[in-house]
Design a protein around this motif. Sequence first.
Motif, PDB file in Angstrom:
ATOM      1  N   LEU A 145     -45.907  72.150 -10.647  1.00  0.00           N
ATOM      2  CA  LEU A 145     -46.023  72.525 -12.047  1.00  0.00           C
ATOM      3  C   LEU A 145     -47.142  73.642 -12.205  1.00  0.00           C
ATOM      4  CD1 LEU A 145     -44.981  71.846 -14.943  1.00  0.00           C
ATOM      5  CD2 LEU A 145     -47.181  70.560 -15.374  1.00  0.00           C
ATOM      6  N   ILE A 146     -46.716  74.808 -12.785  1.00  0.00           N
ATOM      7  CA  ILE A 146     -47.505  76.070 -12.835  1.00  0.00           C
ATOM      8  C   ILE A 146     -47.992  76.038 -14.128  1.00  0.00           C
ATOM      9  CG2 ILE A 146     -47.773  78.490 -12.764  1.00  0.00           C
ATOM     10  CD1 ILE A 146     -46.500  77.209 -10.272  1.00  0.00           C
ATOM     11  N   HIS A 147     -49.598  76.358 -14.274  1.00  0.00           N
ATOM     12  CA  HIS A 147     -50.404  76.086 -15.261  1.00  0.00           C
ATOM     13  C   HIS A 147     -50.631  77.680 -15.635  1.00  0.00           C
ATOM     14  CE1 HIS A 147     -53.731  74.556 -17.806  1.00  0.00           C
ATOM     15  NE2 HIS A 147     -53.040  74.949 -18.667  1.00  0.00           N
ATOM     16  N   HIS A 148     -50.488  78.084 -16.466  1.00  0.00           N
ATOM     17  CA  HIS A 148     -50.793  79.519 -16.944  1.00  0.00           C
ATOM     18  C   HIS A 148     -52.288  79.630 -17.684  1.00  0.00           C
ATOM     19  CE1 HIS A 148     -46.911  81.632 -16.296  1.00  0.00           C
ATOM     20  NE2 HIS A 148     -46.381  80.517 -16.446  1.00  0.00           N
TER      21      HIS A 148
ATOM     22  N   ALA B 201     -47.167  68.195 -23.401  1.00  0.00           N
ATOM     23  CA  ALA B 201     -46.437  67.473 -22.778  1.00  0.00           C
ATOM     24  C   ALA B 201     -46.040  67.292 -21.315  1.00  0.00           C
ATOM     25  CB  ALA B 201     -44.850  67.448 -23.454  1.00  0.00           C
ATOM     26  N   SER B 202     -45.957  68.821 -20.900  1.00  0.00           N
ATOM     27  CA  SER B 202     -45.950  69.015 -19.192  1.00  0.00           C
ATOM     28  C   SER B 202     -47.061  68.430 -18.540  1.00  0.00           C
ATOM     29  CB  SER B 202     -45.580  70.298 -19.086  1.00  0.00           C
ATOM     30  OG  SER B 202     -44.217  70.887 -19.778  1.00  0.00           O
ATOM     31  N   LEU B 203     -48.216  68.721 -19.038  1.00  0.00           N
ATOM     32  CA  LEU B 203     -49.656  68.368 -18.276  1.00  0.00           C
ATOM     33  C   LEU B 203     -49.523  66.863 -18.211  1.00  0.00           C
ATOM     34  CD1 LEU B 203     -51.879  71.328 -19.059  1.00  0.00           C
ATOM     35  CD2 LEU B 203     -50.801  70.917 -17.060  1.00  0.00           C
ATOM     36  N   LYS B 204     -49.258  66.094 -19.626  1.00  0.00           N
ATOM     37  CA  LYS B 204     -49.095  64.652 -19.644  1.00  0.00           C
ATOM     38  C   LYS B 204     -48.279  64.250 -18.672  1.00  0.00           C
ATOM     39  CE  LYS B 204     -48.700  60.904 -23.051  1.00  0.00           C
ATOM     40  NZ  LYS B 204     -48.356  60.564 -24.331  1.00  0.00           N
ATOM     41  N   ALA B 205     -46.964  64.493 -18.373  1.00  0.00           N
ATOM     42  CA  ALA B 205     -46.098  64.164 -17.473  1.00  0.00           C
ATOM     43  C   ALA B 205     -46.439  64.274 -16.172  1.00  0.00           C
ATOM     44  CB  ALA B 205     -44.711  64.867 -17.756  1.00  0.00           C
ATOM     45  N   ALA B 206     -47.275  65.217 -15.854  1.00  0.00           N
ATOM     46  CA  ALA B 206     -47.882  65.616 -14.530  1.00  0.00           C
ATOM     47  C   ALA B 206     -48.844  64.601 -14.188  1.00  0.00           C
ATOM     48  CB  ALA B 206     -48.403  66.987 -14.662  1.00  0.00           C
ATOM     49  N   ARG B 207     -49.609  64.408 -15.191  1.00  0.00           N
ATOM     50  CA  ARG B 207     -50.449  63.493 -14.818  1.00  0.00           C
ATOM     51  C   ARG B 207     -50.070  61.931 -14.580  1.00  0.00           C
ATOM     52  NH1 ARG B 207     -53.562  66.190 -19.011  1.00  0.00           N
ATOM     53  NH2 ARG B 207     -52.611  64.976 -20.540  1.00  0.00           N
ATOM     54  N   GLU B 208     -49.111  61.540 -15.466  1.00  0.00           N
ATOM     55  CA  GLU B 208     -48.561  60.358 -15.154  1.00  0.00           C
ATOM     56  C   GLU B 208     -47.621  60.281 -13.919  1.00  0.00           C
ATOM     57  OE1 GLU B 208     -46.097  60.022 -18.746  1.00  0.00           O
ATOM     58  OE2 GLU B 208     -47.966  59.294 -20.051  1.00  0.00           O
ATOM     59  N   GLY B 209     -46.815  61.308 -13.564  1.00  0.00           N
ATOM     60  CA  GLY B 209     -46.159  61.429 -12.479  1.00  0.00           C
ATOM     61  C   GLY B 209     -46.796  61.598 -11.109  1.00  0.00           C
ATOM     62  N   GLY B 210     -47.944  62.122 -11.396  1.00  0.00           N
ATOM     63  CA  GLY B 210     -48.638  62.570  -9.935  1.00  0.00           C
ATOM     64  C   GLY B 210     -48.217  63.813  -9.438  1.00  0.00           C
TER      65      GLY B 210
ATOM     66  N   ALA C 134     -39.012  70.802  -6.391  1.00  0.00           N
ATOM     67  CA  ALA C 134     -38.824  71.227  -7.601  1.00  0.00           C
ATOM     68  C   ALA C 134     -39.914  71.914  -8.361  1.00  0.00           C
ATOM     69  CB  ALA C 134     -37.902  70.381  -8.749  1.00  0.00           C
ATOM     70  N   ALA C 135     -39.911  73.248  -8.841  1.00  0.00           N
ATOM     71  CA  ALA C 135     -40.998  73.829  -9.447  1.00  0.00           C
ATOM     72  C   ALA C 135     -40.631  74.459 -10.789  1.00  0.00           C
ATOM     73  CB  ALA C 135     -41.497  75.184  -8.668  1.00  0.00           C
ATOM     74  N   GLY C 136     -41.480  74.062 -11.949  1.00  0.00           N
ATOM     75  CA  GLY C 136     -41.460  74.647 -13.008  1.00  0.00           C
ATOM     76  C   GLY C 136     -42.801  74.938 -13.632  1.00  0.00           C
ATOM     77  N   ASN C 137     -43.091  75.201 -15.165  1.00  0.00           N
ATOM     78  CA  ASN C 137     -44.145  75.494 -15.533  1.00  0.00           C
ATOM     79  C   ASN C 137     -44.614  75.000 -16.780  1.00  0.00           C
ATOM     80  OD1 ASN C 137     -44.178  78.018 -17.689  1.00  0.00           O
ATOM     81  ND2 ASN C 137     -42.092  77.671 -16.621  1.00  0.00           N
ATOM     82  N   VAL C 138     -45.546  75.083 -17.150  1.00  0.00           N
ATOM     83  CA  VAL C 138     -46.252  74.642 -18.668  1.00  0.00           C
ATOM     84  C   VAL C 138     -45.914  75.651 -19.713  1.00  0.00           C
ATOM     85  CG1 VAL C 138     -48.247  74.025 -19.955  1.00  0.00           C
ATOM     86  CG2 VAL C 138     -48.099  73.252 -17.501  1.00  0.00           C
ATOM     87  N   ARG C 139     -44.891  75.135 -20.561  1.00  0.00           N
ATOM     88  CA  ARG C 139     -44.876  76.095 -21.721  1.00  0.00           C
ATOM     89  C   ARG C 139     -44.185  75.424 -22.845  1.00  0.00           C
ATOM     90  NH1 ARG C 139     -40.767  79.717 -23.845  1.00  0.00           N
ATOM     91  NH2 ARG C 139     -41.139  81.241 -25.225  1.00  0.00           N
ATOM     92  N   SER C 140     -42.748  74.815 -22.822  1.00  0.00           N
ATOM     93  CA  SER C 140     -42.148  74.248 -23.732  1.00  0.00           C
ATOM     94  C   SER C 140     -41.686  72.930 -23.421  1.00  0.00           C
ATOM     95  CB  SER C 140     -41.115  75.060 -24.562  1.00  0.00           C
ATOM     96  OG  SER C 140     -40.149  75.430 -23.532  1.00  0.00           O
TER      97      SER C 140
ATOM     98  N   ALA D 209     -52.904  83.329 -20.583  1.00  0.00           N
ATOM     99  CA  ALA D 209     -53.370  81.873 -20.918  1.00  0.00           C
ATOM    100  C   ALA D 209     -52.706  81.320 -21.808  1.00  0.00           C
ATOM    101  CB  ALA D 209     -54.954  81.726 -20.740  1.00  0.00           C
ATOM    102  N   TYR D 210     -51.992  80.279 -21.833  1.00  0.00           N
ATOM    103  CA  TYR D 210     -51.445  79.558 -23.029  1.00  0.00           C
ATOM    104  C   TYR D 210     -51.054  78.332 -22.592  1.00  0.00           C
ATOM    105  CZ  TYR D 210     -47.153  81.413 -20.363  1.00  0.00           C
ATOM    106  OH  TYR D 210     -46.319  81.510 -19.173  1.00  0.00           O
ATOM    107  N   GLU D 211     -50.800  77.222 -23.660  1.00  0.00           N
ATOM    108  CA  GLU D 211     -50.769  75.766 -23.565  1.00  0.00           C
ATOM    109  C   GLU D 211     -49.666  75.617 -24.327  1.00  0.00           C
ATOM    110  OE1 GLU D 211     -52.648  74.278 -21.325  1.00  0.00           O
ATOM    111  OE2 GLU D 211     -54.611  75.524 -21.297  1.00  0.00           O
TER     112      GLU D 211
END
Length: 338
Positions: free
Chosen positions: A293-296, A311-320, A266-272, A304-306
């Motif tokens: 997870l795509i980071h813009h 939340a998404s980057l935090k979940a990525a760190r926790e989930g590897g 599965a692929a998603g991105n950092v936005r909302s 470039a936006y965060e």
Amino acid sequence: MAREQEAAVERRAWKKPAGFLGPLLLLLSVPLQALAADPLPSWNDGPVKQSIIGFVTRATTEGGPGFIPPEERIATFDNDGTLWQEQPVVQGAFLLEQVKARVKEDASLAKQQPFKAVLEGDLALLSTMEEPELMALAGATHQGKTQEEFAREARAFFQSARHPKLGVPYTQLVYAPMLELLQYLRAHGFQTWISSGGGMDFMRVVSEDLYGVPPQQVIGSSLKEKFDDAGGHPVLRREARLDHVNDKAGKPVGIEQHIGRRPVFAAGNVRSGGDIQMLQYTQEQPRAGFTLLIHHDDAEREFAYEEKNDASLKAAREGGWTVVSMRQDWKRIFPGGR
């Protein structure tokens, strides 16, 4: 003369049967032997690229510990910000045109909500709307229209609309690395599906031409529909009521309803935070799935936006999860260069 040449190129790009195939044709023009040597040529060599290739290799090595039977090779992709740009959200730009057209037909609508707010806020407001708000606006704008009428209007939009900043058709703003990834997965027996918060019917108009994903493999937010005999010529008409919002926790629900299997990729991105639950759903199963997870973070070549809450980057760190830096991991972003 330059403008005449540009117009000629555009006419060729939109001539049938090619339809919206510009970006996909550019990708397919790469020699097959080159793709065999490097299936992801728009990706920089590094941990992200190697992790994708490693997963696919393990998944398709029969007898190996990571082997996945072909029938279970389901890959789901978000669309906005994952397969094409989302600044602005493309369906938002389409809805703005539709709102203006409705107000031209009935000027009194300019004083009514949600039309008034959209006209006053223009694309800036539409870019801040969550998926339920966008779909509610779609319902108010397209109530009573048949699916065929809606599809014609969407196709006309894609043929004429241009990105407000980049000045090119939205169909040229798909991500070259993700087109390569879709093709790479399909070449190894994966089914590629779109699971997006955007309108399902809107994406289905272009999904096959742009991504090679047939309309029946597109999952998205939807309005309720009703059958109309129409004097012996049956049609489906759209209603101003939400049927399903395929965003956040709604994504796993939509996947189960349409596919009946958990994705293994599965692929998603950092936005909302809209893709977090889909990625968690893919990862948490007897056979851990691959989550991307795509980071813009490339203001020079794209945007470039965060997220406000990260939340998404935090979940990525926790989930590897595997996080893609557009700036570091992609050699180019769009098929035409850049």
